[in-house]
Design a protein around this motif. Sequence first.
Motif, short mmCIF file in Angstrom:
data_model
loop_
_atom_site.label_atom_id
_atom_site.label_comp_id
_atom_site.label_asym_id
_atom_site.label_seq_id
_atom_site.Cartn_x
_atom_site.Cartn_y
_atom_site.Cartn_z
N LYS A 252 31.94 54.42 70.45
CA LYS A 252 32.47 55.74 70.08
C LYS A 252 32.38 55.98 68.58
N GLY A 253 32.78 55.00 67.81
CA GLY A 253 32.83 55.19 66.37
C GLY A 253 31.78 54.43 65.59
N LYS A 254 30.99 53.57 66.28
CA LYS A 254 29.99 52.71 65.65
C LYS A 254 30.66 51.81 64.61
N TYR A 255 29.96 51.51 63.52
CA TYR A 255 30.47 50.56 62.53
C TYR A 255 31.43 51.28 61.58
N GLN A 256 32.69 50.85 61.60
CA GLN A 256 33.74 51.52 60.81
C GLN A 256 34.44 50.48 59.92
N LYS A 272 40.20 54.08 68.22
CA LYS A 272 41.20 53.06 68.56
C LYS A 272 41.09 52.51 69.98
N VAL A 273 40.41 53.21 70.89
CA VAL A 273 40.32 52.74 72.27
C VAL A 273 38.89 52.91 72.77
N ASP A 274 38.36 51.85 73.41
CA ASP A 274 37.05 51.91 74.02
C ASP A 274 36.94 50.75 75.01
N ASP A 275 35.85 50.70 75.77
CA ASP A 275 35.67 49.60 76.71
C ASP A 275 34.63 48.60 76.21
N ASN A 276 34.36 48.64 74.91
CA ASN A 276 33.41 47.72 74.29
C ASN A 276 33.76 47.60 72.81
N GLY A 277 33.13 46.65 72.13
CA GLY A 277 33.32 46.55 70.69
C GLY A 277 33.90 45.23 70.23
N VAL A 296 35.42 46.03 79.15
CA VAL A 296 36.85 45.89 79.41
C VAL A 296 37.59 46.80 78.44
N THR A 297 38.53 47.59 78.95
CA THR A 297 39.30 48.47 78.07
C THR A 297 40.05 47.65 77.03
N ARG A 298 40.00 48.12 75.79
CA ARG A 298 40.69 47.43 74.70
C ARG A 298 41.17 48.46 73.68
N GLU A 299 42.23 48.07 72.98
CA GLU A 299 42.75 48.90 71.89
C GLU A 299 42.52 48.17 70.58
N PHE A 300 41.98 48.87 69.60
CA PHE A 300 41.70 48.29 68.29
C PHE A 300 42.86 48.62 67.35
N PHE A 301 43.18 47.70 66.47
CA PHE A 301 44.23 47.98 65.49
C PHE A 301 43.88 47.39 64.14
N VAL A 302 44.38 48.04 63.11
CA VAL A 302 44.27 47.61 61.72
C VAL A 302 45.62 47.88 61.10
N GLN A 303 46.22 46.89 60.44
CA GLN A 303 47.55 47.13 59.90
C GLN A 303 47.86 46.21 58.73
#
Length: 564
Positions: A252-256, A272-277, A296-303
């Motif tokens: 969805k967002g490519k390289y971020q 923040k959410v995709d099934d790859n990455g 597999v559905t996953r949520e990405f986070f940065v904090q």
Amino acid sequence: MNDLRRTLLWSVFAVSLLMLWDGWLRHTGQPSMFSPAPATTVAAASGADGTVPQASTQLAANGAAPVSAQAAASGAQAAPVRNEQVLVTTDVVKATIDTLGGSLVKVELLKHQDQDDRNHNMVVLDQSPTHTYVAQSGLIGTSAGEGQLPTHKTPFTVLSSERHLAEGAKELVVKLESAPVNGVKLVKTYTFKRGDYAIDVKQDVLNASAAAINPQLYVQLQRDGSAPKAPSGPAFMGGPQAYTGMAVFNQKGKYQKADFQTIEEGKVEFEKVDDNGWIAMVQHHFASAWLQNDKVTREFFVQKVATNLYATGMLFPLGEIAPGQSKSLDAKLFVGPQEENKLKELAPGLEYTKDYGWTHIMAAPLFWLLDKIHGLIGNWGWAIVALVVLLKAAFYWLNASAYRSMAKMKALNPRIQTMRENLKDDPQKMQQEMLKIYREEKVNPIGGCLPILIQIPVFIALYSVLSSSVEIRNAPWIGWITDLSVMDPFFVLPALMTASTLLQTWLNPTPPDPVQAKMMWIMPLLFSVMFFFFPAGLVLYWLTNNVLSIAQQWMINKQLGVMK
């Protein structure tokens, strides 16, 4: 025309001085004028509590308690425990696993030397009083009512006895099991493979409680904001100090990218959410990344975790696990050099962790060509020389046209000098007569600048390739050049390049303006001084380019009978 050339020359002179001063700042360990100073080093690793990622905003809205609050509610988790450092050695890495959390807390690369201290190997992950950079994983519930689950602060027990990759063995397996937390155990199995920097990590969740659970498994990289020391060279070219920070990749967002300063300011934006990455920590020449290539559905986070401590990771919903049942998740943990071709094989887009900065559009194909040449020659130094020969051949006719224009300018110099003497009291008429001569002789006074203008983007892109490519790190050429990615220790190549640049200046037509004539000799010297701080591979490129240009220009001047 004279005013234009004088303006151009003074502009180049000013930029040269600026680059020279920036090179000196970098050489003496001071911050570059073209990049921010690195963040201060974390005070102590013990001060980083290492909180687990927060649940997603959707889960929070459903009443899920933050993980930090869950951890605080568990007295067993908060109690101090005695941890063991498990040292694992293969043919390419020496890794340390902490039984407190089963986390990977140190990775030493046995095939790569530390460029600041050649007696030591390169260390990527590390947990020390002055630096924190670790890979962690654990479980959180989807609701506060589920109670605490094993996290990266839970004590683990080592179940396997092997610590060294045996001769002839293809892999080494290290298995750890967590203490039960509310009847739930987490089993981590690290599989280290021969010659591989990607570690297979299998995580099994065992539900021995009397109730069903609905956990989420997180994987994360935690690091302080201190940047590794970069080699000398101007930072604005997108090379050695291009990027230190986090990266998130999905379709969805490519390289971020998410640098530490942006996280501090709360301005991080990514899908923040995709099934790859995957997620990664990036620094010069090396990277670490958690990879999971299944859909597999996953949520990405940065904090931000604490003062000067940051984390990026992925959160995987595991679904319901009934009492007495188990579920597992397979992933890879990469910790190693940014070898572009190998990164492409590990996961889509992982090669972008080798950061070329804004030069990527030209640097990537240049590296591809350089890599192909190296495959045939087997030496990176000679591959650079061969690359220059190919580039010069590609631009041969364009260069020849420019050199003929310069040769004609040189032949016209006596005539122009006489005209300037006769019309020195009438500048306007002198300018008109000069343009008339150029038109009659079909000479373009700035035609000789064309080859240089074309080569500048290639030069900057190759600089980025040489400084960003770990393949060239510690790569020898001949004799005293034992590492093409750092400065020539005896400055032989910069001295030869200075001589070749002065010879090329001598071959060029002398500007009629005395000020311009002096500038034409001063500027090559300034550029040559800058090259004393550049990687040997880049100086080799420019020296080879100069030698070939001199040979071509010499032949054209001789053909036209304008040799001095």
